[in-house]
Design a protein around this motif. Structure first.
Motif, PDB file in Angstrom:
ATOM      1  N   GLU A 102       0.831  -1.197   0.000  1.00  0.00           N
ATOM      2  CA  GLU A 102       0.000   0.000   0.000  1.00  0.00           C
ATOM      3  C   GLU A 102       0.872   1.257   0.000  1.00  0.00           C
ATOM      4  N   GLU A 103       1.943   1.214   0.780  1.00  0.00           N
ATOM      5  CA  GLU A 103       2.788   2.399   0.891  1.00  0.00           C
ATOM      6  C   GLU A 103       3.528   2.683  -0.412  1.00  0.00           C
ATOM      7  N   GLN A 104       4.021   1.612  -1.043  1.00  0.00           N
ATOM      8  CA  GLN A 104       4.695   1.813  -2.331  1.00  0.00           C
ATOM      9  C   GLN A 104       3.758   2.487  -3.316  1.00  0.00           C
ATOM     10  N   PHE A 105       2.514   1.980  -3.333  1.00  0.00           N
ATOM     11  CA  PHE A 105       1.560   2.555  -4.281  1.00  0.00           C
ATOM     12  C   PHE A 105       1.258   4.008  -3.938  1.00  0.00           C
ATOM     13  N   ARG A 106       1.105   4.276  -2.642  1.00  0.00           N
ATOM     14  CA  ARG A 106       0.782   5.636  -2.214  1.00  0.00           C
ATOM     15  C   ARG A 106       1.874   6.601  -2.669  1.00  0.00           C
ATOM     16  N   ASN A 107       3.124   6.183  -2.475  1.00  0.00           N
ATOM     17  CA  ASN A 107       4.225   7.054  -2.875  1.00  0.00           C
ATOM     18  C   ASN A 107       4.254   7.263  -4.382  1.00  0.00           C
ATOM     19  N   ARG A 108       3.906   6.209  -5.106  1.00  0.00           N
ATOM     20  CA  ARG A 108       3.890   6.363  -6.559  1.00  0.00           C
ATOM     21  C   ARG A 108       2.793   7.355  -6.961  1.00  0.00           C
ATOM     22  N   ALA A 109       1.621   7.258  -6.288  1.00  0.00           N
ATOM     23  CA  ALA A 109       0.519   8.179  -6.593  1.00  0.00           C
ATOM     24  C   ALA A 109       0.920   9.611  -6.262  1.00  0.00           C
ATOM     25  N   ILE A 110       1.619   9.790  -5.131  1.00  0.00           N
ATOM     26  CA  ILE A 110       2.037  11.140  -4.732  1.00  0.00           C
ATOM     27  C   ILE A 110       3.009  11.708  -5.761  1.00  0.00           C
ATOM     28  N   ARG A 111       3.963  10.870  -6.168  1.00  0.00           N
ATOM     29  CA  ARG A 111       4.947  11.358  -7.136  1.00  0.00           C
ATOM     30  C   ARG A 111       4.251  11.735  -8.443  1.00  0.00           C
ATOM     31  N   TRP A 112       3.306  10.909  -8.863  1.00  0.00           N
ATOM     32  CA  TRP A 112       2.589  11.205 -10.102  1.00  0.00           C
ATOM     33  C   TRP A 112       1.857  12.545  -9.971  1.00  0.00           C
ATOM     34  N   ALA A 113       1.179  12.732  -8.808  1.00  0.00           N
ATOM     35  CA  ALA A 113       0.411  13.966  -8.610  1.00  0.00           C
ATOM     36  C   ALA A 113       1.341  15.174  -8.601  1.00  0.00           C
ATOM     37  N   LEU A 114       2.511  15.029  -7.964  1.00  0.00           N
ATOM     38  CA  LEU A 114       3.436  16.164  -7.911  1.00  0.00           C
ATOM     39  C   LEU A 114       4.005  16.465  -9.291  1.00  0.00           C
ATOM     40  N   ASP A 115       4.171  15.409 -10.115  1.00  0.00           N
ATOM     41  CA  ASP A 115       4.589  15.649 -11.501  1.00  0.00           C
ATOM     42  C   ASP A 115       3.560  16.505 -12.215  1.00  0.00           C
ATOM     43  N   LYS A 116       2.272  16.210 -11.953  1.00  0.00           N
ATOM     44  CA  LYS A 116       1.187  17.012 -12.549  1.00  0.00           C
ATOM     45  C   LYS A 116       1.328  18.467 -12.096  1.00  0.00           C
ATOM     46  N   TYR A 117       1.615  18.634 -10.792  1.00  0.00           N
ATOM     47  CA  TYR A 117       1.797  19.979 -10.255  1.00  0.00           C
ATOM     48  C   TYR A 117       2.915  20.705 -10.987  1.00  0.00           C
ATOM     49  N   ALA A 118       4.018  19.974 -11.220  1.00  0.00           N
ATOM     50  CA  ALA A 118       5.177  20.595 -11.852  1.00  0.00           C
ATOM     51  C   ALA A 118       4.785  21.172 -13.204  1.00  0.00           C
ATOM     52  N   GLU A 119       3.824  20.503 -13.899  1.00  0.00           N
ATOM     53  CA  GLU A 119       3.387  21.026 -15.196  1.00  0.00           C
ATOM     54  C   GLU A 119       2.638  22.339 -15.021  1.00  0.00           C
ATOM     55  N   GLN A 120       1.879  22.452 -13.922  1.00  0.00           N
ATOM     56  CA  GLN A 120       1.016  23.634 -13.764  1.00  0.00           C
ATOM     57  C   GLN A 120       1.718  24.798 -13.088  1.00  0.00           C
ATOM     58  N   ARG A 121       2.830  24.542 -12.427  1.00  0.00           N
ATOM     59  CA  ARG A 121       3.610  25.592 -11.762  1.00  0.00           C
ATOM     60  C   ARG A 121       2.764  26.401 -10.774  1.00  0.00           C
ATOM     61  N   ILE A 122       2.012  25.714  -9.915  1.00  0.00           N
ATOM     62  CA  ILE A 122       1.301  26.438  -8.856  1.00  0.00           C
ATOM     63  C   ILE A 122       1.740  25.851  -7.524  1.00  0.00           C
ATOM     64  N   PRO A 123       1.643  26.651  -6.441  1.00  0.00           N
ATOM     65  CA  PRO A 123       2.094  26.135  -5.140  1.00  0.00           C
ATOM     66  C   PRO A 123       1.218  24.971  -4.687  1.00  0.00           C
ATOM     67  N   ILE A 124       1.822  24.054  -3.944  1.00  0.00           N
ATOM     68  CA  ILE A 124       1.112  22.865  -3.485  1.00  0.00           C
ATOM     69  C   ILE A 124       0.162  23.226  -2.353  1.00  0.00           C
ATOM     70  N   SER A 125      -1.088  22.752  -2.452  1.00  0.00           N
ATOM     71  CA  SER A 125      -1.982  22.864  -1.303  1.00  0.00           C
ATOM     72  C   SER A 125      -2.523  21.473  -1.040  1.00  0.00           C
ATOM     73  N   ILE A 126      -2.707  21.149   0.220  1.00  0.00           N
ATOM     74  CA  ILE A 126      -3.099  19.777   0.573  1.00  0.00           C
ATOM     75  C   ILE A 126      -4.453  19.452  -0.011  1.00  0.00           C
ATOM     76  N   ASN A 127      -5.294  20.483  -0.093  1.00  0.00           N
ATOM     77  CA  ASN A 127      -6.653  20.286  -0.563  1.00  0.00           C
ATOM     78  C   ASN A 127      -6.676  19.831  -2.014  1.00  0.00           C
ATOM     79  N   LYS A 128      -5.824  20.465  -2.823  1.00  0.00           N
ATOM     80  CA  LYS A 128      -5.809  20.102  -4.236  1.00  0.00           C
ATOM     81  C   LYS A 128      -5.054  18.797  -4.399  1.00  0.00           C
ATOM     82  N   LEU A 129      -3.945  18.656  -3.666  1.00  0.00           N
ATOM     83  CA  LEU A 129      -3.110  17.470  -3.832  1.00  0.00           C
ATOM     84  C   LEU A 129      -3.904  16.206  -3.531  1.00  0.00           C
ATOM     85  N   ARG A 130      -4.751  16.266  -2.495  1.00  0.00           N
ATOM     86  CA  ARG A 130      -5.462  15.039  -2.151  1.00  0.00           C
ATOM     87  C   ARG A 130      -6.444  14.658  -3.244  1.00  0.00           C
ATOM     88  N   ARG A 131      -6.944  15.664  -3.971  1.00  0.00           N
ATOM     89  CA  ARG A 131      -7.869  15.317  -5.045  1.00  0.00           C
ATOM     90  C   ARG A 131      -7.137  14.830  -6.282  1.00  0.00           C
TER      91      ARG A 131
END
Ligand SMILES: [Zn+2]
Ligand SMILES: [Zn+2]
Length: 649
Positions: free
Chosen positions: A582-611
């Motif tokens: 479960e943890e491996q998958f969670r980390n992979r999901a987080i990394r994927w989501a942060l990659d998405k963030y990197a494309e948008q160049r906006i600051p990270i907020s927990i509210n958006k990240l969790r979605r």
């Protein structure tokens, strides 16, 4: 013991102001006086002291407040303001609770939360012109209740900014010295700045003045006996803000609110969450739910006032139901028996829609109301017919240039609309408006969708044939019914060319080939590795690699069955080895989501990240170190309030 004298309140003077005038007259310490009045633990900045029974009992005989706490509450506090939109029955009960001293916390009884309370009431504000006038005619200054709500920043009479109480001594003031006469704090040189500078933004200024005038109007009238919130609700529904499934249409209301008040003012008033990306519960439609209408909840007076502005410029018109404008009747032609009645969509013709849009100055909700249809209906008919509607400037501003461009490009790529809505945090209605703005987007989206589907279904057949080279076309049809049906319907030539030739007289071939278990086991291992590789390389959202998924993709799921577990030994080992925790998958999901963030160049907020990551906030916080590490690696920044940020640890 009775007080020898107590000042008589001026109309609209706050209770605290009258008490302060009394205290200022005497040279004995304020604290002794307050004890005497039964106000020792009361706060000068509170809505109303929680228990006035002792106070009204010691007033001199003949004083208007003698034995009448209700008079104080109704005429010299903001209680009537906060009860204005409340259901009349609940309002009467609440008022009784407060004036009989049964409530230990009147603000809470009025449904004002602690954080709201701090921002709803900043006591001690005054208008310099009112003050000068009172000094001249009365000889003393007066604090007025209509100036005290936090969302009142202007004097409704003089149309100029109110001044705050002295800021020089604010931090050193204690509870006792808070009881002060307007503008007099004891400083030799009080500093009472205006609440805002005039002349920078006409819309904001006009809005402040409008709010002040409504508050004055509410306080000048008795607590209404009509259900004002219900009148407001039906007026909003009749006014083009009805949602399809009952209730109110938040997106349309937000656009209209921004139109009326401008975004800076709405943010200043703390309603920014209405148009920021926030969970559903912060939407304006939530302020007028059934519980507010039937009196289970006391609605937020500021929110009610803002919504009132969408319907009328004068709060007084809500004192009776606003009649709905009669809808235009459209005559139907008799269609005879046995025919379907034409529905709303077919009876809208292009000319009628264009003229309605034109006369509504481009406002689609107004045009829809004129045509007697819901705005969604009008919008989707217009989209179907390719009629353009320029994007309302308020919507464009709210979405921002970058997000608009991203949504348009996603539409062109044929991304499903629910995914667009989720990924870019836009409503279905906004997507519809974006499509209306560029009618060619609709065809582009449809074509791209078809192309994506074709690709997906063809890929299904390829994969199937690769991993099961001996299977027949019937097996494909059975195992991939969706892909088979789609391809047969829309891509028949290609399908026929790729499928294995039909097996003739298959039933006569009774001899079953002996199964080569070793070969099947090796094939299954290869298939598992391929699945892992594809999952790790795909650009889409990660899906967890479980043993079941890997084995079933390899056609070796039977190994989970106790009777057959000896059949795919290597495949079983490979699946156990490759499955993710479960943890491996969670980390992979987080990394994927942060990659998405990197494309948008906006600051990270927990509210958006969790979605984006589709992980609960709790899990994100557990993995905070990992989030921070990956964010640093990708050069991402955190929103200042984000609880994942390193400095919030
Ligand atoms: Zn004034
Ligand atoms: Zn001062």
């Amino acid at each position: 013991m009775r007080l020898p004298g107590f000042p008589i309140a001026q109309p609209g003077e706050t209770f605290a102001s009258v008490a302060a005038r009394h205290l200022a007259r005497s040279s004995t310490p304020k604290i002794r006086h307050l004890k005497l009045l039964g106000l020792r633990i009361a706060s000068a900045s509170s809505l109303i002291p929680h228990d006035l029974r002792h106070f009204v009992s010691i007033l001199p005989p003949g004083h208007p407040w003698e034995g009448a706490p209700k008079r104080i509450a109704l005429d010299h506090t903001l209680v009537p303001l906060f009860l204005h939109f409340c259901h009349p029955k609940r309002a009467a009960e609440t008022l009784t609770t407060i004036v009989t001293g049964e409530s230990t916390n009147p603000a809470a009884t009025l449904g004002i939360t602690v954080s709201q309370g701090q921002s709803m009431l900043n006591a001690g504000k005054f208008c310099p012109e009112c003050l000068a006038h009172d000094l001249k005619t009365l000889g003393y200054p007066v604090l007025y209740r209509q100036h005290q709500p936090s969302f009142v920043r202007m004097c409704a009479t003089h149309a100029r900014p109110l001044h705050s109480s002295c800021v020089r001594c604010r931090s050193t003031r204690n509870a006792v010295s808070m009881w002060q006469v307007a503008g007099r704090c004891g400083c030799s040189d009080p500093l009472t700045p205006p609440l805002f500078g005039m002349g920078h933004d006409a819309l904001t200024e006009a809005s402040w003045l409008w709010l002040s005038k409504q508050v004055s109007a509410i306080l000048a009238a008795p607590i209404p006996s009509e259900p004002i919130a219900a009148h407001l609700f039906s007026a909003l529904r009749n006014g083009g803000f009805a949602a399809v499934r009952g209730g109110l249409d938040s997106a349309a209301m937000i656009d209209a609110l921004i139109d009326r008040f401008g975004e800076p003012l709405l943010r200043e008033l703390g309603t920014g969450s209405w148009f920021d990306s926030q969970p559903h519960k912060h939407r304006p439609s939530r302020t007028l739910t059934r519980s507010a209408l039937d009196g289970r909840r006391i609605p937020n007076v500021l929110h009610m006032l803002l919504l009132t502005r969408l319907i009328t410029h004068d709060i007084a018109t809500l004192s009776k139901p606003i009649a709905a404008e009669p809808k235009q009747r459209i005559n139907r032609q008799p269609s005879g028996y046995g025919q379907l009645r034409s529905n709303e969509r077919t009876r809208l013709d292009a000319r009628a829609m264009l003229s309605a849009i034109d006369s509504a100055e481009g406002k689609i909700t107004v045009a829809a109301q004129r045509l007697g249809v819901h705005s969604y209906t009008l919008a989707s008919v217009m989209r179907r017919q390719g009629i353009r509607l320029p994007l309302p400037p308020a919507t464009a501003r709210r979405l921002g240039v970058e997000r608009l461009a991203a949504v348009r490009s996603a539409l062109r790529q044929g991304l499903p609309k629910y995914e667009i809505a989720q990924q870019f945090d836009v409503s279905e209605w906004s997507i519809l408006l974006i499509e209306l703005d560029q009618p060619e987007l609709r065809n582009a989206h449809r074509d791209a969708t078809i192309a994506r589907q074709r690709e997906k279904h063809r890929e299904a057949l390829h994969t199937f044939l690769r991993s099961n080279p001996r299977e027949t076309r019937d097996d494909f049809a059975k195992n991939h019914a969706g892909a088979y049906d789609w391809l047969r319907e829309y891509d028949r030539d290609w399908l026929e060319a790729k499928l294995p030739a039909p097996v003739r007289n298959a039933h006569r071939n009774t001899r079953i080939a002996r199964k080569n278990w070793l070969k099947m086991d090796q094939d299954a291992v290869a298939s598992i590795r391929r699945t892992v590789h594809e999952e790790m390389c795909k650009p889409d959202r990660p899906t967890r690699l479980t043993q079941t998924r890997l084995l079933s993709a390899a056609g070796a799921l039977s190994v989970m069955n106790r009777n057959a577990q000896h059949r795919y030994p290597s495949a079983k080992a490979e699946a156990e080895h490759s499955a993710e925790t479960e943890e491996q998958f969670r980390n992979r999901a987080i990394r994927w989501a942060l990659d998405k963030y990197a494309e948008q160049r906006i600051p990270i907020s927990i509210n958006k990240l969790r979605r984006v990551a589709r992980l609960p906030a709790r899990q994100l916080i557990e993995q905070r170190d990992y989030v921070v590490e990956v964010a640093a690696e990708l050069g991402l920044t955190f929103d200042a309030r984000c609880s994942l940020a390193p400095w919030n640890q």
